[in-house]
Write a protein that holds these residues in place. Structure first.
Motif, PDB file in Angstrom:
ATOM      1  N   ARG A 190       1.296   7.588  -3.361  1.00 39.94           N
ATOM      2  CA  ARG A 190       0.804   7.975  -4.557  1.00 39.94           C
ATOM      3  C   ARG A 190       1.327   7.062  -5.463  1.00 39.94           C
ATOM      4  O   ARG A 190       1.791   6.141  -5.979  1.00 39.94           O
ATOM      5  CB  ARG A 190       2.846   8.829  -4.778  1.00 39.94           C
ATOM      6  CG  ARG A 190       2.649  10.666  -4.171  1.00 39.94           C
ATOM      7  CD  ARG A 190       3.826  10.762  -4.716  1.00 39.94           C
ATOM      8  NE  ARG A 190       5.824   9.888  -4.168  1.00 39.94           N
ATOM      9  CZ  ARG A 190       6.425   9.957  -4.906  1.00 39.94           C
ATOM     10  NH1 ARG A 190       6.475  11.310  -5.643  1.00 39.94           N
ATOM     11  NH2 ARG A 190       7.292   9.255  -4.813  1.00 39.94           N
ATOM     12  N   ASP A 191       0.668   7.264  -7.094  1.00 37.72           N
ATOM     13  CA  ASP A 191       1.160   6.142  -8.296  1.00 37.72           C
ATOM     14  C   ASP A 191       2.124   5.809  -9.108  1.00 37.72           C
ATOM     15  O   ASP A 191       2.586   6.854  -8.365  1.00 37.72           O
ATOM     16  CB  ASP A 191      -0.298   7.181  -9.161  1.00 37.72           C
ATOM     17  CG  ASP A 191      -1.254   6.375  -9.472  1.00 37.72           C
ATOM     18  OD1 ASP A 191      -1.991   6.162  -7.489  1.00 37.72           O
ATOM     19  OD2 ASP A 191      -2.147   7.538  -9.588  1.00 37.72           O
ATOM     20  N   LEU A 192       1.917   4.796  -9.070  1.00 33.22           N
ATOM     21  CA  LEU A 192       3.491   3.847  -9.801  1.00 33.22           C
ATOM     22  C   LEU A 192       3.746   5.644 -10.468  1.00 33.22           C
ATOM     23  O   LEU A 192       4.968   5.170 -11.018  1.00 33.22           O
ATOM     24  CB  LEU A 192       3.388   3.343 -10.734  1.00 33.22           C
ATOM     25  CG  LEU A 192       4.466   2.364 -11.091  1.00 33.22           C
ATOM     26  CD1 LEU A 192       4.865   1.686 -10.046  1.00 33.22           C
ATOM     27  CD2 LEU A 192       4.154   1.240 -11.951  1.00 33.22           C
ATOM     28  N   ASP A 193       3.251   6.455 -12.171  1.00 35.54           N
ATOM     29  CA  ASP A 193       3.922   7.255 -12.510  1.00 35.54           C
ATOM     30  C   ASP A 193       4.424   8.485 -11.789  1.00 35.54           C
ATOM     31  O   ASP A 193       5.988   8.725 -11.919  1.00 35.54           O
ATOM     32  CB  ASP A 193       3.021   7.649 -13.482  1.00 35.54           C
ATOM     33  CG  ASP A 193       1.440   8.320 -13.028  1.00 35.54           C
ATOM     34  OD1 ASP A 193       1.375   7.932 -12.022  1.00 35.54           O
ATOM     35  OD2 ASP A 193       1.915   9.468 -13.196  1.00 35.54           O
ATOM     36  N   GLU A 194       4.291   8.638 -10.590  1.00 34.29           N
ATOM     37  CA  GLU A 194       4.762   9.702  -9.865  1.00 34.29           C
ATOM     38  C   GLU A 194       5.784   8.781  -9.107  1.00 34.29           C
ATOM     39  O   GLU A 194       6.511   9.971  -8.368  1.00 34.29           O
ATOM     40  CB  GLU A 194       3.426  10.516  -8.894  1.00 34.29           C
ATOM     41  CG  GLU A 194       2.578  10.733  -9.495  1.00 34.29           C
ATOM     42  CD  GLU A 194       1.057  11.076  -7.947  1.00 34.29           C
ATOM     43  OE1 GLU A 194       0.958  12.071  -8.021  1.00 34.29           O
ATOM     44  OE2 GLU A 194       0.868   9.933  -7.460  1.00 34.29           O
ATOM     45  N   VAL A 195       5.757   7.846  -8.350  1.00 33.88           N
ATOM     46  CA  VAL A 195       7.163   7.367  -8.023  1.00 33.88           C
ATOM     47  C   VAL A 195       8.037   7.055  -8.562  1.00 33.88           C
ATOM     48  O   VAL A 195       8.998   7.197  -8.387  1.00 33.88           O
ATOM     49  CB  VAL A 195       6.223   5.764  -7.063  1.00 33.88           C
ATOM     50  CG1 VAL A 195       7.580   5.154  -6.883  1.00 33.88           C
ATOM     51  CG2 VAL A 195       5.814   6.377  -5.876  1.00 33.88           C
ATOM     52  N   THR A 196       8.116   6.260 -10.514  1.00 36.53           N
ATOM     53  CA  THR A 196       8.817   6.326 -11.312  1.00 36.53           C
ATOM     54  C   THR A 196       9.271   7.726 -11.470  1.00 36.53           C
ATOM     55  O   THR A 196      10.783   7.073 -11.505  1.00 36.53           O
ATOM     56  CB  THR A 196       7.954   6.293 -11.934  1.00 36.53           C
ATOM     57  OG1 THR A 196       7.866   4.799 -11.336  1.00 36.53           O
ATOM     58  CG2 THR A 196       9.778   5.887 -13.582  1.00 36.53           C
ATOM     59  N   LYS A 197       8.745   8.881 -11.405  1.00 35.46           N
ATOM     60  CA  LYS A 197       9.057  10.255 -11.729  1.00 35.46           C
ATOM     61  C   LYS A 197      10.145  11.245 -10.591  1.00 35.46           C
ATOM     62  O   LYS A 197      10.966  11.448 -11.631  1.00 35.46           O
ATOM     63  CB  LYS A 197       8.793  10.693 -12.149  1.00 35.46           C
ATOM     64  CG  LYS A 197       7.837  10.988 -13.807  1.00 35.46           C
ATOM     65  CD  LYS A 197       6.158  11.400 -14.473  1.00 35.46           C
ATOM     66  CE  LYS A 197       6.123  10.692 -15.135  1.00 35.46           C
ATOM     67  NZ  LYS A 197       4.462  12.061 -16.084  1.00 35.46           N
ATOM     68  N   HIS A 198       9.401  10.859  -9.492  1.00 37.94           N
ATOM     69  CA  HIS A 198      10.095  11.494  -8.229  1.00 37.94           C
ATOM     70  C   HIS A 198      10.152  10.283  -7.154  1.00 37.94           C
ATOM     71  O   HIS A 198       9.262  10.546  -6.288  1.00 37.94           O
ATOM     72  CB  HIS A 198       8.663  12.786  -8.344  1.00 37.94           C
ATOM     73  CG  HIS A 198       8.799  13.602  -9.048  1.00 37.94           C
ATOM     74  ND1 HIS A 198       9.491  14.316 -10.101  1.00 37.94           N
ATOM     75  CD2 HIS A 198       7.331  13.482  -9.650  1.00 37.94           C
ATOM     76  CE1 HIS A 198       9.271  14.811 -10.737  1.00 37.94           C
ATOM     77  NE2 HIS A 198       7.608  14.483 -10.841  1.00 37.94           N
ATOM     78  N   PRO A 199      10.988   9.343  -6.901  1.00 35.00           N
ATOM     79  CA  PRO A 199      10.797   8.411  -6.311  1.00 35.00           C
ATOM     80  C   PRO A 199      11.943   9.021  -4.536  1.00 35.00           C
ATOM     81  O   PRO A 199      12.666  10.406  -4.632  1.00 35.00           O
ATOM     82  CB  PRO A 199      12.219   7.577  -6.562  1.00 35.00           C
ATOM     83  CG  PRO A 199      12.683   8.884  -7.508  1.00 35.00           C
ATOM     84  CD  PRO A 199      12.211   9.278  -7.869  1.00 35.00           C
ATOM     85  N   ASP A 200      11.179   9.041  -4.137  1.00 35.10           N
ATOM     86  CA  ASP A 200      11.751   9.070  -2.039  1.00 35.10           C
ATOM     87  C   ASP A 200      12.815   8.519  -2.270  1.00 35.10           C
ATOM     88  O   ASP A 200      13.668   7.595  -2.878  1.00 35.10           O
ATOM     89  CB  ASP A 200      10.455   7.627  -1.491  1.00 35.10           C
ATOM     90  CG  ASP A 200       9.266   8.507  -1.361  1.00 35.10           C
ATOM     91  OD1 ASP A 200       9.247   9.646  -1.695  1.00 35.10           O
ATOM     92  OD2 ASP A 200       8.607   8.314  -0.741  1.00 35.10           O
ATOM     93  N   PRO A 201      14.389   9.413  -1.237  1.00 31.28           N
ATOM     94  CA  PRO A 201      15.629   9.228  -1.622  1.00 31.28           C
ATOM     95  C   PRO A 201      15.409   7.304  -0.040  1.00 31.28           C
ATOM     96  O   PRO A 201      14.696   7.527   0.642  1.00 31.28           O
ATOM     97  CB  PRO A 201      15.826   9.792  -0.707  1.00 31.28           C
ATOM     98  CG  PRO A 201      14.494  10.923  -0.079  1.00 31.28           C
ATOM     99  CD  PRO A 201      14.035  10.904  -1.216  1.00 31.28           C
ATOM    100  N   GLU A 202      15.845   6.730  -0.674  1.00 32.50           N
ATOM    101  CA  GLU A 202      16.468   5.159   0.183  1.00 32.50           C
ATOM    102  C   GLU A 202      17.345   6.064   0.998  1.00 32.50           C
ATOM    103  O   GLU A 202      18.059   6.894   1.322  1.00 32.50           O
ATOM    104  CB  GLU A 202      17.303   4.822  -0.277  1.00 32.50           C
ATOM    105  CG  GLU A 202      16.356   4.391  -1.450  1.00 32.50           C
ATOM    106  CD  GLU A 202      17.349   2.497  -2.066  1.00 32.50           C
ATOM    107  OE1 GLU A 202      18.228   2.452  -1.779  1.00 32.50           O
ATOM    108  OE2 GLU A 202      16.615   1.914  -3.471  1.00 32.50           O
ATOM    109  N   MET A 203      16.928   6.092   2.631  1.00 39.19           N
ATOM    110  CA  MET A 203      17.068   6.081   3.309  1.00 39.19           C
ATOM    111  C   MET A 203      17.479   4.912   4.907  1.00 39.19           C
ATOM    112  O   MET A 203      16.695   3.697   4.890  1.00 39.19           O
ATOM    113  CB  MET A 203      16.807   7.061   5.001  1.00 39.19           C
ATOM    114  CG  MET A 203      16.441   8.636   4.161  1.00 39.19           C
ATOM    115  SD  MET A 203      15.090  10.063   4.488  1.00 39.19           S
ATOM    116  CE  MET A 203      14.232   9.138   4.296  1.00 39.19           C
ATOM    117  N   GLU A 204      18.390   4.899   5.319  1.00 34.10           N
ATOM    118  CA  GLU A 204      19.276   3.403   6.092  1.00 34.10           C
ATOM    119  C   GLU A 204      18.447   3.359   7.360  1.00 34.10           C
ATOM    120  O   GLU A 204      18.348   4.855   7.827  1.00 34.10           O
ATOM    121  CB  GLU A 204      20.809   3.662   6.463  1.00 34.10           C
ATOM    122  CG  GLU A 204      21.193   2.286   7.094  1.00 34.10           C
ATOM    123  CD  GLU A 204      22.563   2.326   7.625  1.00 34.10           C
ATOM    124  OE1 GLU A 204      22.927   2.015   8.261  1.00 34.10           O
ATOM    125  OE2 GLU A 204      23.578   3.428   6.704  1.00 34.10           O
ATOM    126  N   GLY A 205      17.891   2.423   7.712  1.00 39.86           N
ATOM    127  CA  GLY A 205      16.379   1.568   8.735  1.00 39.86           C
ATOM    128  C   GLY A 205      15.126   2.622   8.818  1.00 39.86           C
ATOM    129  O   GLY A 205      14.674   2.564   9.277  1.00 39.86           O
TER     130      GLY A 205
END
Length: 257
Positions: A64-79
């Motif tokens: 995705r583009d930066l604006d999409e990532v900023t509004k709807h970020p992926d969750p951080e997942m260990e590993g």
């Protein structure tokens, strides 16, 4: 043609499936449990994350583009390592249904499907972006990877088409894979509504439908543009994206059985 579950249920996302099981022209098969594609991951629930972790994914390529990532970020997942690789960097291109609210001027003279035909043509020019995704595969030999955008259809579908082409999966199967999005249109629409992407009634319903749907002419437009510019997909992979013969053979070694 494909001996796998077509869709993987992961709570909080949609259009989640794997590429494993597809047969190639040489009689090999894409390895199961290694290559995954999906739509927006920002609403993954705890249960969904547990299912995701169970798949063993080590790398996520967020297209995705930066604006999409900023509004709807992926969750951080260990590993799990996250890679942001934007495939569309043109502010005037409609990428997904949520963009329609910001491009009313484009809708006045637009025909249904026209915007996604344009999107798929423009994707071909981002050879550096595609190279970065292939590099993730090369840097993590055989490790499971997921790539996604918002709907999991066109940006995601374009890379799936290129990867399956490299692995020598027949074109008709690649097109069939692209069209599988149509099996989950209700889930995709509900996913967009859940993040506030509701569309005003003034927008032509045919234009909206054309943006949600996977239509055969969209993926064929990608291939048509590649073949117009590079003659063949193989030439595009080598001379456009810049993959060497050794790199192509390594990807086949990692992801075919």
């Amino acid at each position: 043609m494909k001996d796998i579950l077509q869709e993987i249920k992961v709570e909080g996302t949609f259009n989640f499936r794997e590429l494993g099981g597809y047969e190639t022209a040489s009689g090999c098969r894409v390895k199961k449990g290694t290559l995954f594609r999906s739509g927006n991951l920002s609403r993954l629930t705890e249960e969904g994350i547990e299912v995701f972790k169970g798949l063993g994914v080590k790398n996520i390529c967020d297209l995705r583009d930066l604006d999409e990532v900023t509004k709807h970020p992926d969750p951080e997942m260990e590993g799990v390592q996250w890679h942001h690789i934007s495939l569309i960097q043109d502010e005037e291109v409609v990428r997904q249904p949520g963009d329609l609210n910001h491009f009313e001027h484009k809708l006045l003279n637009s025909k249904p499907g026209e915007m996604l035909m344009s999107l798929n043509r423009k994707l071909v020019s981002n050879t550096k972006g595609f190279r970065k995704i292939f590099q993730v595969l090369l840097d993590s030999p055989g490790e499971p990877m997921l790539f996604h955008c918002m709907a999991g259809k066109d940006r995601t579908g374009s890379f799936a088409a290129l990867l399956l082409s490299l692995l020598e999966v027949p074109r008709e199967i690649i097109e069939e894979d692209y069209l599988m999005t149509n099996n989950v249109l209700d889930e995709i629409e509900a996913g967009f509504e859940a993040i506030g992407h509701t569309l005003p009634d003034v927008i032509d319903k045919e234009i909206v439908a054309a943006l949600y749907e996977a239509r055969i002419e969209y993926i064929r437009e990608l291939f048509n543009e590649i073949e117009y510019q590079y003659d063949t997909v193989d030439s595009y992979l080598r001379n456009g994206i810049g993959l060497t013969e050794k790199e192509i053979e390594l990807i086949k070694e990692y992801y075919l059985e």
